[in-house]
Design an enzyme around this catalytic site. Structure first.
Site, PDB file in Angstrom:
ATOM      1  N   TYR A 145      -8.757  -8.181  -5.649  1.00  0.00           N
ATOM      2  CA  TYR A 145      -7.513  -7.620  -6.135  1.00  0.00           C
ATOM      3  C   TYR A 145      -6.946  -8.387  -7.319  1.00  0.00           C
ATOM      4  O   TYR A 145      -6.183  -7.845  -8.101  1.00  0.00           O
ATOM      5  CB  TYR A 145      -6.467  -7.628  -5.009  1.00  0.00           C
ATOM      6  CG  TYR A 145      -6.521  -6.416  -4.123  1.00  0.00           C
ATOM      7  CD1 TYR A 145      -7.656  -6.160  -3.358  1.00  0.00           C
ATOM      8  CD2 TYR A 145      -5.466  -5.536  -4.030  1.00  0.00           C
ATOM      9  CE1 TYR A 145      -7.716  -5.065  -2.540  1.00  0.00           C
ATOM     10  CE2 TYR A 145      -5.509  -4.430  -3.208  1.00  0.00           C
ATOM     11  CZ  TYR A 145      -6.647  -4.199  -2.461  1.00  0.00           C
ATOM     12  OH  TYR A 145      -6.711  -3.105  -1.655  1.00  0.00           O
TER      13      TYR A 145
ATOM     14  N   ARG B 192      -0.162  -2.507  -6.820  1.00  0.00           N
ATOM     15  CA  ARG B 192      -0.560  -3.558  -5.865  1.00  0.00           C
ATOM     16  C   ARG B 192      -1.502  -4.560  -6.537  1.00  0.00           C
ATOM     17  O   ARG B 192      -1.356  -5.769  -6.383  1.00  0.00           O
ATOM     18  CB  ARG B 192      -1.209  -2.895  -4.658  1.00  0.00           C
ATOM     19  CG  ARG B 192      -1.609  -3.821  -3.512  1.00  0.00           C
ATOM     20  CD  ARG B 192      -1.918  -2.938  -2.306  1.00  0.00           C
ATOM     21  NE  ARG B 192      -2.745  -3.594  -1.312  1.00  0.00           N
ATOM     22  CZ  ARG B 192      -2.277  -4.352  -0.331  1.00  0.00           C
ATOM     23  NH1 ARG B 192      -0.985  -4.590  -0.240  1.00  0.00           N
ATOM     24  NH2 ARG B 192      -3.094  -4.880   0.568  1.00  0.00           N
TER      25      ARG B 192
ATOM     26  N   ARG C 182       0.863  -1.178   0.000  1.00  0.00           N
ATOM     27  CA  ARG C 182       0.000   0.000   0.000  1.00  0.00           C
ATOM     28  C   ARG C 182       0.904   1.233   0.000  1.00  0.00           C
ATOM     29  O   ARG C 182       2.040   1.181   0.476  1.00  0.00           O
ATOM     30  CB  ARG C 182      -0.892   0.025   1.240  1.00  0.00           C
ATOM     31  CG  ARG C 182      -1.821  -1.169   1.402  1.00  0.00           C
ATOM     32  CD  ARG C 182      -2.610  -1.056   2.701  1.00  0.00           C
ATOM     33  NE  ARG C 182      -3.556  -2.144   2.863  1.00  0.00           N
ATOM     34  CZ  ARG C 182      -3.317  -3.247   3.582  1.00  0.00           C
ATOM     35  NH1 ARG C 182      -2.144  -3.401   4.190  1.00  0.00           N
ATOM     36  NH2 ARG C 182      -4.224  -4.202   3.690  1.00  0.00           N
TER      37      ARG C 182
ATOM     38  N   HIS D  82      -4.126  -9.086   3.793  1.00  0.00           N
ATOM     39  CA  HIS D  82      -5.586  -9.072   3.874  1.00  0.00           C
ATOM     40  C   HIS D  82      -6.075 -10.023   4.963  1.00  0.00           C
ATOM     41  O   HIS D  82      -5.588 -11.148   5.074  1.00  0.00           O
ATOM     42  CB  HIS D  82      -6.199  -9.519   2.537  1.00  0.00           C
ATOM     43  CG  HIS D  82      -6.073  -8.509   1.454  1.00  0.00           C
ATOM     44  ND1 HIS D  82      -6.116  -8.826   0.119  1.00  0.00           N
ATOM     45  CD2 HIS D  82      -5.911  -7.166   1.498  1.00  0.00           C
ATOM     46  CE1 HIS D  82      -5.980  -7.730  -0.599  1.00  0.00           C
ATOM     47  NE2 HIS D  82      -5.857  -6.725   0.209  1.00  0.00           N
TER      48      HIS D  82
ATOM     49  N   HIS E 238      -1.939   2.150  -6.015  1.00  0.00           N
ATOM     50  CA  HIS E 238      -2.668   0.901  -5.776  1.00  0.00           C
ATOM     51  C   HIS E 238      -2.705   0.015  -7.018  1.00  0.00           C
ATOM     52  O   HIS E 238      -2.860  -1.200  -6.908  1.00  0.00           O
ATOM     53  CB  HIS E 238      -4.090   1.221  -5.316  1.00  0.00           C
ATOM     54  CG  HIS E 238      -4.434   0.574  -4.011  1.00  0.00           C
ATOM     55  ND1 HIS E 238      -3.744   0.836  -2.845  1.00  0.00           N
ATOM     56  CD2 HIS E 238      -5.381  -0.348  -3.696  1.00  0.00           C
ATOM     57  CE1 HIS E 238      -4.273   0.123  -1.866  1.00  0.00           C
ATOM     58  NE2 HIS E 238      -5.252  -0.603  -2.347  1.00  0.00           N
TER      59      HIS E 238
ATOM     60  N   LYS F 211      -2.337  -1.969   7.976  1.00  0.00           N
ATOM     61  CA  LYS F 211      -3.519  -1.408   8.633  1.00  0.00           C
ATOM     62  C   LYS F 211      -3.642  -1.951  10.054  1.00  0.00           C
ATOM     63  O   LYS F 211      -3.387  -3.118  10.307  1.00  0.00           O
ATOM     64  CB  LYS F 211      -4.782  -1.761   7.833  1.00  0.00           C
ATOM     65  CG  LYS F 211      -4.900  -1.000   6.517  1.00  0.00           C
ATOM     66  CD  LYS F 211      -6.226  -1.291   5.861  1.00  0.00           C
ATOM     67  CE  LYS F 211      -6.409  -0.455   4.595  1.00  0.00           C
ATOM     68  NZ  LYS F 211      -7.700  -0.723   3.945  1.00  0.00           N
TER      69      LYS F 211
END
Length: 299
Positions: free
Chosen positions: A279, A247, A148, A270, A244, A172
């Site tokens: 994705y 990614r 990210r 994730h 992104h 995250k």
């Protein structure tokens, strides 16, 4: 209970209990603030404890006049989480959004770049400038590790474990993971460190930050977007490209070359395999080849 008190309590819960970043917390609470402001504008005295489903539906309807289904769905999800928190804390016994359905938004496949397009963007970098060596290392790291943009700009020198072939990523919710890094990417990072960064004077707070701007500070998200936009235009690629996109391309190319979806999930950081599936933008031609190769009835 007043709205501001409820928001403060929710902020503390997201920060301390769930370990979310300030950016994420702002996104979580933005729509709650919109509801609070809407109630004030409509001279409503509803509090977080007694507000009803009907009132919230009216709020969503009013906002929905100028909002697409995806944004409406995000608001419903955010408010549902807030009222679940109030139930958990004992302020309410029911969630006013429990029976509210989100609008159907469909699933948009993200844009991806081909390997040739990625090569073209990287080849568009002017390596005669110090920023060129840095930008090459940045794009190679984005694509090679599937990061990210927030993970890229906070990457530290102390997170590099090149002898082991890994880098440590803080994602995250401050969750950490180790991501493999290839020899080529290591080479470009080392060139940047030994030939460019070594001549800079990092600011005290950026002493351990890997990628620096000209003034010795860490790069911003906006700067990474600008770098990629300029290089994409220079390479003559007519797509809406963002950090992104690299990614997405990382995940897609791994899957197309036979990588296990669970392994990709771990590398991307994730929690849910469903997110990873979004994705991985796989072309139908690849699916056809897989069917022909592996299904016993294909021939």
């Amino acid at each position: 209970m007043k709205w501001q008190q409820a928001l403060n309590d929710y902020n503390n819960y997201l920060r301390i209990e769930r370990g979310l970043s300030e950016n994420t917390i702002q996104n979580y609470t933005l729509d709650i603030r919109k509801l609070y402001i809407w109630l004030e504008d409509n001279a409503s005295e509803d509090s977080p404890i007694n507000i009803t489903e009907e009132r919230i539906l009216q709020f969503i309807y009013d906002l929905g006049k100028t909002m697409n289904p995806k944004s409406q769905s995000r608001i419903i999800s955010g408010l549902r989480g807030f009222f679940n928190f109030l139930i958990f804390e004992g302020y309410r016994t029911t969630n006013p959004l429990e029976l509210v359905e989100s609008p159907k938004t469909g699933r948009k496949l993200p844009d991806t770049l081909s390997i040739q397009e990625i090569d073209s963007i990287i080849q568009a970098i002017d390596l005669a400038t110090p920023q060129g060596e840095r930008n090459r290392a940045i794009l190679e790291t984005l694509y090679a590790c599937g990061l990210r943009v927030s993970e890229l700009i906070t990457l530290k020198i102390s997170d590099l474990f090149f002898e082991e072939g890994f880098i440590k990523i803080t994602g995250k919710g401050n969750k950490q993971r180790f991501v493999p890094i290839g020899d080529n990417t290591i080479k470009y990072i080392e060139i940047y460190r030994s030939e460019i960064r070594v001549h800079q004077q990092p600011k005290p707070e950026a002493k351990d930050t890997l990628f620096l701007n000209r003034r010795g500070n860490g790069l911003t998200r906006a700067m990474i977007f600008t770098i990629i936009k300029q290089l994409t235009e220079k390479a003559g690629i007519n797509k809406a490209i963002s950090p992104h996109t690299f990614r997405h391309s990382f995940a897609t190319h791994l899957l197309e070359n036979g990588a296990d979806l669970r392994a990709i999930q771990q590398m991307l950081g994730h929690e849910s395999i469903t997110t990873t599936e979004i994705y991985t933008h796989v072309e139908t031609s690849h699916l056809t080849r897989v069917m022909q190769k592996f299904h016993p009835r294909s021939n």
